[in-house]
Design an enzyme around this catalytic site. Sequence first.
Site, mmCIF file in Angstrom:
data_model
loop_
_atom_site.group_PDB
_atom_site.id
_atom_site.type_symbol
_atom_site.label_atom_id
_atom_site.label_comp_id
_atom_site.label_asym_id
_atom_site.label_seq_id
_atom_site.Cartn_x
_atom_site.Cartn_y
_atom_site.Cartn_z
ATOM 1 N N THR A 1 0.835 -1.192 0.000
ATOM 2 C CA THR A 1 0.000 0.000 0.000
ATOM 3 C C THR A 1 0.876 1.250 0.000
ATOM 4 O O THR A 1 1.994 1.243 0.506
ATOM 5 C CB THR A 1 -0.934 0.033 1.216
ATOM 6 N N ASP A 2 0.343 2.331 -0.564
ATOM 7 C CA ASP A 2 1.046 3.605 -0.600
ATOM 8 C C ASP A 2 0.872 4.348 0.725
ATOM 9 O O ASP A 2 0.064 3.962 1.576
ATOM 10 C CB ASP A 2 0.512 4.470 -1.737
ATOM 11 N N ALA A 3 1.592 5.436 0.878
ATOM 12 C CA ALA A 3 1.490 6.269 2.077
ATOM 13 C C ALA A 3 0.055 6.724 2.299
ATOM 14 O O ALA A 3 -0.615 7.165 1.364
ATOM 15 C CB ALA A 3 2.412 7.477 1.955
ATOM 16 N N HIS B 1 2.268 1.311 -8.235
ATOM 17 C CA HIS B 1 2.516 2.377 -7.280
ATOM 18 C C HIS B 1 1.749 3.641 -7.681
ATOM 19 O O HIS B 1 1.908 4.135 -8.806
ATOM 20 C CB HIS B 1 4.023 2.660 -7.235
ATOM 21 N N ARG B 2 0.919 4.133 -6.801
ATOM 22 C CA ARG B 2 0.091 5.324 -6.985
ATOM 23 C C ARG B 2 -0.989 5.171 -8.059
ATOM 24 O O ARG B 2 -1.649 6.149 -8.409
ATOM 25 C CB ARG B 2 0.950 6.555 -7.314
#
Length: 230
Positions: free
Chosen positions: A55-57, A199-200
């Site tokens: 998971t991303d930030a 990613h994103r």
Amino acid sequence: MNHATKARYRATVHYDGSGFSGWQVQPEERTVQGELEARLRRLGIDERVNAAGRTDAGVHATGQEIGIISPRTWESAELRRALNSTLPADIWIEVVEEADPDLHRRFQATGRRSESSLAPGLAGRSPHRRRGAWNVESRPDDSALREAARRILGEGDFARLSKAGQPELGTRCVIEKAQWTATRLGDCRLTLVADRFLHRMVRYLVATMVEIATDRRHPDDLIGLLRGDD
């Protein structure tokens, strides 16, 4: 792995991603994987934790599958209790079960599900809403959102709709479900089901659809991005 002395467990983890720089361990950053591995070391388990997806930030998880290798001296229920007693309040282990010795949550996962919410208008600015929804000034056009979601179904190249791909797998993904629905609070929620997310990728998709549904992008831009246009 020495099957005689160690066992592999599958666990289901929930976390509030607000205080994390994503799942994966990063130097000088607080991450979910880093917290889990630090707590496992306190229990005498010095092993890398693998997950079904990264998971991303700021992204939350409500049922992420992870794999843990542990000495056989730990029973599943005991390991779950011990972990939860040491983990911070923003991480919780729902279940721990012994798994096949060859299980790898990342490479054997068959699909991922993501939900993103938009909270339009003043109500969406409440601090109680910010952790779970993106506040937008005005409500996007519902029909435009649904049409944009329809356009991403199937297999596509998401190089232009993500920050990075994976060297071993490239940037092509298969979207099995893309559906916008209204919640009881009046938010707009996007549900995505795919073989994987880059990613994103989810954030870029949501932002692009909102731009289309608020007349800041032409609907055909989405097709162009999937085709690899600038």
